[in-house]
Design a protein around this motif. Structure first.
Motif, mmCIF file in Angstrom:
data_model
loop_
_atom_site.group_PDB
_atom_site.id
_atom_site.type_symbol
_atom_site.label_atom_id
_atom_site.label_comp_id
_atom_site.label_asym_id
_atom_site.label_seq_id
_atom_site.Cartn_x
_atom_site.Cartn_y
_atom_site.Cartn_z
ATOM 1 N N ASP A 37 0.921 -0.981 0.088
ATOM 2 C CA ASP A 37 -0.570 0.113 -0.062
ATOM 3 C C ASP A 37 0.754 1.277 -0.372
ATOM 4 N N LEU A 38 1.490 1.664 -1.283
ATOM 5 C CA LEU A 38 2.885 2.245 -1.186
ATOM 6 C C LEU A 38 1.822 3.799 -1.374
ATOM 7 N N ASN A 39 0.878 4.102 -1.661
ATOM 8 C CA ASN A 39 0.358 5.283 -1.901
ATOM 9 C C ASN A 39 -0.766 5.298 -0.035
ATOM 10 N N GLY A 40 -1.234 4.648 0.360
ATOM 11 C CA GLY A 40 -1.384 5.027 1.326
ATOM 12 C C GLY A 40 -3.153 5.392 1.859
ATOM 13 N N ASP A 41 -3.569 4.384 0.868
ATOM 14 C CA ASP A 41 -4.944 4.142 0.516
ATOM 15 C C ASP A 41 -5.879 3.181 0.721
ATOM 16 N N LEU A 42 -5.297 2.783 1.857
ATOM 17 C CA LEU A 42 -5.438 0.958 2.342
ATOM 18 C C LEU A 42 -5.398 0.248 1.632
ATOM 19 N N LYS A 43 -5.666 0.043 0.402
ATOM 20 C CA LYS A 43 -6.300 -1.102 -0.455
ATOM 21 C C LYS A 43 -5.100 -0.946 -1.703
ATOM 22 N N VAL A 44 -5.221 -2.889 -2.043
ATOM 23 C CA VAL A 44 -3.868 -2.340 -3.343
ATOM 24 C C VAL A 44 -4.786 -2.987 -4.074
ATOM 25 N N SER A 45 -4.170 -2.743 -4.939
ATOM 26 C CA SER A 45 -5.075 -3.438 -6.793
ATOM 27 C C SER A 45 -4.485 -4.967 -6.335
ATOM 28 N N ARG A 46 -4.684 -5.579 -7.955
ATOM 29 C CA ARG A 46 -4.141 -6.937 -8.315
ATOM 30 C C ARG A 46 -2.508 -6.664 -8.332
ATOM 31 N N GLU A 47 -1.588 -5.336 -10.086
ATOM 32 C CA GLU A 47 -1.183 -5.231 -9.987
ATOM 33 C C GLU A 47 0.106 -4.821 -8.534
ATOM 34 N N GLU A 48 -0.524 -3.788 -7.927
ATOM 35 C CA GLU A 48 0.317 -3.404 -6.754
ATOM 36 C C GLU A 48 0.551 -4.885 -5.504
ATOM 37 N N MET A 64 -0.422 -17.568 -6.355
ATOM 38 C CA MET A 64 -0.036 -16.096 -5.542
ATOM 39 C C MET A 64 -0.646 -15.245 -6.388
ATOM 40 N N MET A 65 -1.261 -15.506 -7.517
ATOM 41 C CA MET A 65 -1.863 -14.079 -8.443
ATOM 42 C C MET A 65 -3.534 -14.791 -8.448
ATOM 43 N N SER A 66 -3.748 -16.105 -8.014
ATOM 44 C CA SER A 66 -4.972 -17.187 -7.864
ATOM 45 C C SER A 66 -5.733 -16.148 -6.347
ATOM 46 N N LEU A 67 -3.996 -16.279 -5.308
ATOM 47 C CA LEU A 67 -5.049 -16.367 -3.868
ATOM 48 C C LEU A 67 -5.329 -14.771 -4.023
ATOM 49 N N PHE A 68 -4.796 -14.010 -4.824
ATOM 50 C CA PHE A 68 -5.480 -12.287 -4.424
ATOM 51 C C PHE A 68 -6.887 -12.550 -5.241
ATOM 52 N N ASP A 69 -7.106 -12.839 -6.106
ATOM 53 C CA ASP A 69 -8.886 -13.163 -6.483
ATOM 54 C C ASP A 69 -9.261 -14.463 -5.652
ATOM 55 N N GLU A 70 -9.417 -14.973 -5.188
ATOM 56 C CA GLU A 70 -9.819 -16.273 -4.064
ATOM 57 C C GLU A 70 -10.147 -14.918 -2.339
ATOM 58 N N LEU A 71 -9.001 -14.139 -2.388
ATOM 59 C CA LEU A 71 -9.672 -13.377 -1.740
ATOM 60 C C LEU A 71 -9.974 -12.197 -1.478
ATOM 61 N N ASP A 72 -10.625 -11.582 -2.036
ATOM 62 C CA ASP A 72 -11.131 -10.568 -2.851
ATOM 63 C C ASP A 72 -12.416 -10.926 -3.219
ATOM 64 N N GLY A 75 -14.725 -8.562 -4.953
ATOM 65 C CA GLY A 75 -14.502 -8.793 -6.621
ATOM 66 C C GLY A 75 -14.167 -7.536 -7.042
ATOM 67 N N ASN A 76 -14.459 -6.364 -6.539
ATOM 68 C CA ASN A 76 -13.686 -5.029 -6.737
ATOM 69 C C ASN A 76 -12.222 -4.715 -6.814
ATOM 70 N N GLY A 77 -11.666 -5.897 -7.363
ATOM 71 C CA GLY A 77 -10.122 -6.203 -8.125
ATOM 72 C C GLY A 77 -8.807 -5.648 -6.810
ATOM 73 N N GLU A 78 -9.629 -5.527 -5.397
ATOM 74 C CA GLU A 78 -8.772 -4.434 -4.065
ATOM 75 C C GLU A 78 -8.642 -5.405 -3.285
ATOM 76 N N LEU A 79 -7.968 -5.705 -2.294
ATOM 77 C CA LEU A 79 -7.437 -6.138 -1.434
ATOM 78 C C LEU A 79 -7.165 -4.684 -0.641
ATOM 79 N N GLY A 80 -8.189 -5.143 1.532
ATOM 80 C CA GLY A 80 -7.432 -4.329 1.779
ATOM 81 C C GLY A 80 -6.957 -5.223 3.209
#
Length: 141
Positions: A37-48, A64-72, A75-80
């Motif tokens: 979360d380098l920009n401090g917006d409290l969420k990260v995109s798939r790319e971040e 690893m990227m499948s894990l992102f999709d499972e945790l999302d 489905g908004n494309g971001e994780l906190g």
């Protein structure tokens, strides 16, 4: 990372991710702030997420990227951080609230934590300053 589903969340992958973050940075919160979360917006995109893993030396494979999709789960494309570590998320939320309740602006925060010290302090001095200012959670140096 291995994939074992419990409900809609990949539990084994999550455990392995959290272990990786803690192994590299001590706490998942530190890894989150420093690498994801380098920009401090409290969420990260798939790319971040992918960039954060790479910056920590992980091989960003499809698992690893499948894990992102499972945790999302929404489905908004971001994780906190809460998707990875609810306990560290709670401390981070409490700390941000404590800071905003205690200090009226950034200058007051810096003055309160640094006192008469130089403009740069180490982790131990920072932790000690937080304790002196009244913070009682998550000051492990």
């Amino acid at each position: 990372w291995n994939v074992y589903k419990r409900g809609s969340v990949t539990m084994q992958g999550l455990v392995e991710l959290r272990s990786f973050l803690e192994e590299r940075e001590g706490y998942s919160l530190i890894a989150w702030v420093k690498h994801f979360d380098l920009n401090g917006d409290l969420k990260v995109s798939r790319e971040e997420f992918q960039a954060g893993l790479k910056s920590m030396g992980a091989d960003c494979n499809e698992s690893m990227m499948s894990l992102f999709d499972e945790l999302d789960v929404d489905g908004n494309g971001e994780l906190g951080l809460e998707a990875i570590d609810k306990g560290q998320t709670k401390i981070w939320q409490e700390f941000r609230h404590w800071i905003t309740d205690k200090y009226e602006n950034a200058d007051a925060l810096v003055s309160g934590l640094l006192g008469s010290k130089d403009t740069r302090i180490g982790v131990e001095d920072f932790s000690e300053s937080l304790l002196n200012e009244g913070w009682r959670r998550g000051c492990e140096a």
